[in-house]
Design an enzyme around this catalytic site. Structure first.
Site, PDB file in Angstrom:
ATOM      1  N   ARG A 208       0.871  -1.163   0.000  1.00  0.00           N
ATOM      2  CA  ARG A 208       0.000   0.000   0.000  1.00  0.00           C
ATOM      3  C   ARG A 208       0.921   1.230   0.000  1.00  0.00           C
ATOM      4  O   ARG A 208       1.706   1.448   0.936  1.00  0.00           O
ATOM      5  CB  ARG A 208      -0.974   0.041   1.183  1.00  0.00           C
ATOM      6  CG  ARG A 208      -1.968   1.208   1.145  1.00  0.00           C
ATOM      7  CD  ARG A 208      -2.883   1.179  -0.081  1.00  0.00           C
ATOM      8  NE  ARG A 208      -3.695  -0.015  -0.182  1.00  0.00           N
ATOM      9  CZ  ARG A 208      -4.942  -0.137   0.324  1.00  0.00           C
ATOM     10  NH1 ARG A 208      -5.505   0.878   0.919  1.00  0.00           N
ATOM     11  NH2 ARG A 208      -5.598  -1.273   0.181  1.00  0.00           N
ATOM     12  N   MET A 209       0.798   1.956  -1.069  1.00  0.00           N
ATOM     13  CA  MET A 209       1.591   3.167  -1.212  1.00  0.00           C
ATOM     14  C   MET A 209       1.477   4.011   0.070  1.00  0.00           C
ATOM     15  O   MET A 209       0.395   4.115   0.639  1.00  0.00           O
ATOM     16  CB  MET A 209       1.003   3.928  -2.392  1.00  0.00           C
ATOM     17  CG  MET A 209       1.512   5.279  -2.530  1.00  0.00           C
ATOM     18  SD  MET A 209       0.337   6.219  -3.499  1.00  0.00           S
ATOM     19  CE  MET A 209       0.995   7.808  -3.132  1.00  0.00           C
ATOM     20  N   HIS A 210       2.598   4.576   0.526  1.00  0.00           N
ATOM     21  CA  HIS A 210       2.538   5.389   1.745  1.00  0.00           C
ATOM     22  C   HIS A 210       3.562   6.507   1.706  1.00  0.00           C
ATOM     23  O   HIS A 210       4.667   6.331   1.204  1.00  0.00           O
ATOM     24  CB  HIS A 210       2.746   4.527   2.999  1.00  0.00           C
ATOM     25  CG  HIS A 210       3.965   3.664   2.945  1.00  0.00           C
ATOM     26  ND1 HIS A 210       3.982   2.452   2.303  1.00  0.00           N
ATOM     27  CD2 HIS A 210       5.212   3.851   3.431  1.00  0.00           C
ATOM     28  CE1 HIS A 210       5.194   1.924   2.406  1.00  0.00           C
ATOM     29  NE2 HIS A 210       5.956   2.757   3.079  1.00  0.00           N
ATOM     30  N   MET A 211       3.163   7.638   2.266  1.00  0.00           N
ATOM     31  CA  MET A 211       4.073   8.788   2.391  1.00  0.00           C
ATOM     32  C   MET A 211       4.477   8.896   3.860  1.00  0.00           C
ATOM     33  O   MET A 211       3.624   8.856   4.750  1.00  0.00           O
ATOM     34  CB  MET A 211       3.355  10.064   1.953  1.00  0.00           C
ATOM     35  CG  MET A 211       4.206  11.315   2.100  1.00  0.00           C
ATOM     36  SD  MET A 211       3.420  12.771   1.360  1.00  0.00           S
ATOM     37  CE  MET A 211       2.298  13.270   2.672  1.00  0.00           C
TER      38      MET A 211
END
Ligand code: AMP
Ligand code: ZN
Length: 192
Positions: free
Chosen positions: A106-109
């Site tokens: 899951r893409m995360h910043m």
């Protein structure tokens, strides 16, 4: 008759999920969540590498930054709005960015304070993943998406060399010999 032990009964009924899915579980855990909007969730990083360390994730099932295309620009702009809110709500100086090679799904910043003071910050790899070009600042990532419509992967040789970068304080020109020296040094910046 076979002497092999029958292990079937010791197999848990529910197979544990792979560690790389941990963020997807934390996104649903009320104890981890600090903000939840229509498009994004903000959670506390379970192993913070600084006094303040949050992760911003989309509800949309985007596996990583390498799945992004121009249709995601408005989502990324929402990430920017959330970063602004977090800066207003926190006294610490915060940075926002993405690991060039993420380990978790899951893409995360990452939104992380510049103090880099945490017991979970242990290794040179931890340090270099936040304090070299391995950490892609939010603004740069958004600009790349606007310019070319996708995010380019870094070559594996660059990854290797970034991880081997000699330690360098992120707040001054000091070059510590090792992690304990760096961690002692970071505490001194807190007193200034
Ligand atoms: P990345 O290298 O960008 O994939 O970083 C993943 C981040 O997730 C790291 O900063 C970890 O400390 C953090 N992390 C690992 N497992 C969990 C979890 N179950 N819940 C929240 N944060 C986690
Ligand atoms: Zn320093």
């Amino acid at each position: 008759m076979s002497k092999r032990k029958n292990t079937t009964s010791s197999i848990p009924s529910k197979t544990p999920k792979h560690w790389s899915l941990g963020l997807i579980a934390s996104m649903k855990d009320p104890k981890s969540i600090i903000k939840n909007t229509e498009k994004v969730v903000v959670i506390k990083d379970k192993y913070p590498k600084a006094k303040v360390h949050y992760l911003v994730l989309p509800h949309e099932e985007i596996n990583s930054i390498y799945k992004l295309n121009k249709s995601h620009i408005s989502l990324l702009e929402e990430f920017g709005n959330i970063f602004k809110e977090l800066k207003e709500e926190n006294e610490s100086e915060l940075r926002a960015g993405f690991h060039a090679i993420p380990s978790m799904q899951r893409m995360h910043m990452h939104v992380i304070s510049t103090d880099m003071i945490s017991t979970s910050l242990k290794t040179k790899i931890h340090w270099n993943s936040f304090c070299t070009k391995f950490f892609i600042p939010y603004d740069e990532l958004l600009q790349e998406l606007k310019d070319i419509g996708n995010i380019r992967k870094i070559p594996s040789e660059l990854h290797t060399s970034l991880m081997k970068t000699p330690l360098q304080c992120n707040q001054c020109s000091f070059k510590p010999k090792n992690m304990p020296e760096l961690k002692d040094h970071l505490l001194k910046h807190q007193l200034l």
